[in-house]
Enzyme design. Structure first.
Site, PDB file in Angstrom:
ATOM      1  CG  ASN A   9      -1.731   1.234   1.406  1.00 10.90           C
ATOM      2  OD1 ASN A   9      -1.789   2.066   0.502  1.00 10.90           O
ATOM      3  ND2 ASN A   9      -2.381   1.373   2.556  1.00 10.90           N
ATOM      4  CE  LYS A  11      -0.150   3.217   4.778  1.00 11.53           C
ATOM      5  NZ  LYS A  11      -0.030   3.304   6.227  1.00 11.53           N
ATOM      6  CG  HIS A  98      -5.696   1.856   5.374  1.00  9.25           C
ATOM      7  ND1 HIS A  98      -5.261   2.796   6.277  1.00  9.25           N
ATOM      8  CD2 HIS A  98      -4.663   0.994   5.186  1.00  9.25           C
ATOM      9  CE1 HIS A  98      -4.005   2.510   6.617  1.00  9.25           C
ATOM     10  NE2 HIS A  98      -3.622   1.428   5.958  1.00  9.25           N
ATOM     11  CD  GLU A 100      -2.900   5.449   6.788  1.00 10.63           C
ATOM     12  OE1 GLU A 100      -2.900   5.490   5.549  1.00 10.63           O
ATOM     13  OE2 GLU A 100      -1.977   4.915   7.451  1.00 10.63           O
ATOM     14  CD  GLU A 170      -3.233  -2.390   7.388  1.00 10.08           C
ATOM     15  OE1 GLU A 170      -2.166  -2.653   6.827  1.00 10.08           O
ATOM     16  OE2 GLU A 170      -3.819  -1.302   7.237  1.00 10.08           O
ATOM     17  N   GLY A 176       2.817   2.376  10.758  1.00  9.12           N
ATOM     18  CA  GLY A 176       3.769   3.473  10.587  1.00  9.12           C
ATOM     19  C   GLY A 176       4.490   3.875  11.867  1.00  9.12           C
ATOM     20  CB  SER A 216       5.629  -1.683  12.027  1.00  5.87           C
ATOM     21  OG  SER A 216       5.241  -0.336  12.259  1.00  5.87           O
TER      22      SER A 216
HETATM   23  P1  13P Z   1       3.274   0.434   7.642  1.00  5.07           P
HETATM   24  O1  13P Z   1       3.772  -0.866   7.039  1.00  5.07           O
HETATM   25  O2  13P Z   1       3.985   1.629   7.117  1.00  5.07           O
HETATM   26  O3  13P Z   1       3.198   0.359   9.132  1.00  5.07           O
HETATM   27  O4  13P Z   1       1.762   0.597   7.122  1.00  5.07           O
HETATM   28  C1  13P Z   1       0.884  -0.466   7.222  1.00  5.07           C
HETATM   29  C2  13P Z   1      -0.341  -0.127   6.467  1.00  5.07           C
HETATM   30  O5  13P Z   1      -1.094   0.755   6.855  1.00  5.07           O
HETATM   31  C3  13P Z   1      -0.609  -0.860   5.217  1.00  5.07           C
HETATM   32  O6  13P Z   1      -1.892  -0.613   4.765  1.00  5.07           O
END
Ligand code: 13P
Length: 255
Positions: A9, A11, A98, A100, A170, A176, A216
């Site tokens: 992803n 983003k 997601h 976010e 997740e 992140g 992560s």
């Molecule tokens: P990270 O791997 O940067 O922690 O992000 C995970 C994520 O949100 C994948 O959709």
């Protein structure tokens, strides 16, 4: 048997040229790494979907997904993209729910149920994300929260429809942050998710559902996470922006 998947992803990162070049590197590097029951998915910003999908045509084990799609078929929704548009640009998957999107764009389970319907109607496979915040885990309400996300977001589907979706657990506190859920913590939730699916759709559907871990995930921790009984791969954020890290995570399946 269920598919093993590593999905990236991206983003809202990379410009067009950098995105194309990263994807070309990934295509070259993963060629010999992806085995029969494995698939690699890359979810770039939607502007890049068409170009990446064209490149992916040479490689049957790599597909492209979008990061979000609108619930309506078409209409006056300035700035939005429909599931049929995503599909027509060559994507096979779409990430929905997601954290976010839930957090910054106020996406609710009810809205996500509509988005899931729109995706499936257009032959686009949802990668449906669920997971708790740190606060919810500390309050010990994370199992109930995940159950509600499943019930309200995807359990309205028929068994046939449900078989087309991929789930991604997740934990928001691991996204992140560099703090990964331990393999045991992740496995505990994945087993719970699979048991909820079994209760709703039966053991066979549950056994065939791919459940990814995200948060992560990196080349160092991927092998241990992926070796857990109910973890079928990863949804990778930061580490999917570097071709070597992403490829090393894919290689973790075969360790
Ligand atoms: P990270 O791997 O940067 O922690 O992000 C995970 C994520 O949100 C994948 O959709």
């Amino acid at each position: 048997m269920r598919k093993k998947i590593v999905a990236g992803n991206w983003k809202m990162n990379l410009d067009y040229t950098a995105g194309l070049s990263l994807f070309s590197e990934v295509l070259n590097m993963v060629n010999d790494e992806v085995r029969g029951d494995q698939e690699v998915i890359v979810c770039p910003p939607s502007l890049f979907v068409y170009s990446l999908a064209q490149l992916a045509k040479q490689n049957s084990r790599v597909s492209v997904g979008a990061q979000n799609g609108h619930q309506a078929d078409s209409g006056a929704y300035t700035g939005e993209i429909s599931a049929s548009q995503i599909k027509s640009a060559g994507a096979e998957y779409v990430i929905l729910g997601h954290s976010e999107r839930r957090q910054y764009f106020a996406e609710t389970n009810q809205l996500l149920a509509e988005k899931t319907n729109a995706a499936l109607k257009n032959d686009l496979k949802p990668i449906f994300c669920i997971g708790e915040t740190l606060d919810e885990r500390n309050q010990n309400i994370h199992f109930q929260l995940i159950k509600t996300q499943l019930e309200e977001g995807v359990f309205h589907l028929s068994a046939e429809e449900f078989a087309k979706i991929v789930l991604a657990y997740e934990p928001v506190w691991a996204i992140g942050t560099g703090v990964t859920a331990s393999p045991e913590q992740a496995q505990e939730i994945h087993a719970f998710i699979r048991s909820e699916i079994a209760a709703k759709y039966g053991a066979e559907v549950a056994q065939n559902t791919t459940i990814l871990y995200g948060g992560s995930c990196n080349p160092k921790n991927a092998a241990e996470l992926f070796s857990q009984a109910d973890i079928d791969g990863g949804l990778i954020g930061g580490a999917s922006l570097k071709s070597r890290d992403f490829t090393d995570i894919i290689k973790a399946f075969n360790k």
